[in-house]
Design a protein around this motif. Structure first.
Motif, PDB file in Angstrom:
ATOM      1  N   ALA A  52      36.266  42.895  39.084  1.00 29.06           N
ATOM      2  CA  ALA A  52      36.670  42.327  37.790  1.00 29.06           C
ATOM      3  C   ALA A  52      37.228  43.397  36.862  1.00 29.06           C
ATOM      4  O   ALA A  52      38.231  43.169  36.169  1.00 29.06           O
ATOM      5  CB  ALA A  52      35.488  41.635  37.131  1.00 29.06           C
ATOM      6  N   ALA A  53      36.610  44.569  36.860  1.00 30.08           N
ATOM      7  CA  ALA A  53      37.066  45.657  35.972  1.00 30.08           C
ATOM      8  C   ALA A  53      38.417  46.217  36.395  1.00 30.08           C
ATOM      9  O   ALA A  53      39.154  46.760  35.570  1.00 30.08           O
ATOM     10  CB  ALA A  53      36.028  46.771  35.947  1.00 30.08           C
ATOM     11  N   ASN A  54      38.763  46.069  37.665  1.00 24.57           N
ATOM     12  CA  ASN A  54      40.013  46.636  38.163  1.00 24.57           C
ATOM     13  C   ASN A  54      41.075  45.585  38.458  1.00 24.57           C
ATOM     14  O   ASN A  54      42.091  45.886  39.071  1.00 24.57           O
ATOM     15  CB  ASN A  54      39.734  47.469  39.418  1.00 24.57           C
ATOM     16  CG  ASN A  54      38.997  48.733  39.073  1.00 24.57           C
ATOM     17  OD1 ASN A  54      39.562  49.634  38.489  1.00 24.57           O
ATOM     18  ND2 ASN A  54      37.721  48.787  39.389  1.00 24.57           N
ATOM     19  N   THR A  55      40.837  44.363  38.030  1.00 15.35           N
ATOM     20  CA  THR A  55      41.812  43.298  38.213  1.00 15.35           C
ATOM     21  C   THR A  55      42.870  43.384  37.113  1.00 15.35           C
ATOM     22  O   THR A  55      42.553  43.472  35.935  1.00 15.35           O
ATOM     23  CB  THR A  55      41.127  41.921  38.160  1.00 15.35           C
ATOM     24  OG1 THR A  55      40.164  41.868  39.211  1.00 15.35           O
ATOM     25  CG2 THR A  55      42.133  40.791  38.318  1.00 15.35           C
ATOM     26  N   VAL A  56      44.111  43.381  37.527  1.00 18.40           N
ATOM     27  CA  VAL A  56      45.235  43.477  36.594  1.00 18.40           C
ATOM     28  C   VAL A  56      45.871  42.098  36.467  1.00 18.40           C
ATOM     29  O   VAL A  56      46.259  41.489  37.470  1.00 18.40           O
ATOM     30  CB  VAL A  56      46.278  44.498  37.096  1.00 18.40           C
ATOM     31  CG1 VAL A  56      47.452  44.578  36.136  1.00 18.40           C
ATOM     32  CG2 VAL A  56      45.622  45.854  37.287  1.00 18.40           C
ATOM     33  N   GLN A  57      45.961  41.619  35.256  1.00 18.38           N
ATOM     34  CA  GLN A  57      46.557  40.315  35.000  1.00 18.38           C
ATOM     35  C   GLN A  57      48.076  40.435  34.936  1.00 18.38           C
ATOM     36  O   GLN A  57      48.606  41.443  34.464  1.00 18.38           O
ATOM     37  CB  GLN A  57      46.034  39.737  33.679  1.00 18.38           C
ATOM     38  CG  GLN A  57      44.538  39.489  33.682  1.00 18.38           C
ATOM     39  CD  GLN A  57      44.120  38.491  34.737  1.00 18.38           C
ATOM     40  OE1 GLN A  57      44.813  37.516  35.002  1.00 18.38           O
ATOM     41  NE2 GLN A  57      42.981  38.750  35.359  1.00 18.38           N
ATOM     42  N   PRO A  58      48.799  39.419  35.395  1.00 22.30           N
ATOM     43  CA  PRO A  58      50.261  39.474  35.343  1.00 22.30           C
ATOM     44  C   PRO A  58      50.758  39.392  33.905  1.00 22.30           C
ATOM     45  O   PRO A  58      50.102  38.827  33.039  1.00 22.30           O
ATOM     46  CB  PRO A  58      50.696  38.249  36.138  1.00 22.30           C
ATOM     47  CG  PRO A  58      49.536  37.333  36.101  1.00 22.30           C
ATOM     48  CD  PRO A  58      48.312  38.190  35.998  1.00 22.30           C
ATOM     49  N   ILE A  59      51.918  39.982  33.703  1.00 22.68           N
ATOM     50  CA  ILE A  59      52.551  39.949  32.383  1.00 22.68           C
ATOM     51  C   ILE A  59      53.323  38.647  32.262  1.00 22.68           C
ATOM     52  O   ILE A  59      54.042  38.248  33.181  1.00 22.68           O
ATOM     53  CB  ILE A  59      53.512  41.141  32.203  1.00 22.68           C
ATOM     54  CG1 ILE A  59      52.729  42.443  32.264  1.00 22.68           C
ATOM     55  CG2 ILE A  59      54.270  41.036  30.897  1.00 22.68           C
ATOM     56  CD1 ILE A  59      53.605  43.673  32.270  1.00 22.68           C
TER      57      ILE A  59
END
Length: 70
Positions: A52-59
């Motif tokens: 969860a801490a390293n999940t990158v959300q799309p722009i």
């Protein structure tokens, strides 16, 4: 104890990596782990928190915000 403890091999399989990657996370103290004698176990909650801490959300690209090249 509601948390399940995973071996390094189980964590590697869960992440889709080799065993070297979770071992490096442990060596660099980037993930919570438990030592039971000479064995190392990683709680499932720690693995979930790491992901969860390293999940990158799309722009969200808006149509007008992109520049066009001439």
């Amino acid at each position: 104890m509601a948390d399940r403890y995973l071996t390094v091999a189980q964590v590697a399989e869960s992440l889709g990596t080799s065993e070297r990657f979770p071992r490096r996370l442990i060596a660099e103290r980037r993930i919570t782990f438990v030592k039971v004698g000479r064995h190392v176990r990683i709680p499932e909650s720690a693995l979930s928190a790491f992901v969860a801490a390293n999940t990158v959300q799309p722009i969200d690209h808006r149509r007008g915000s992109l520049r066009r090249v001439a």
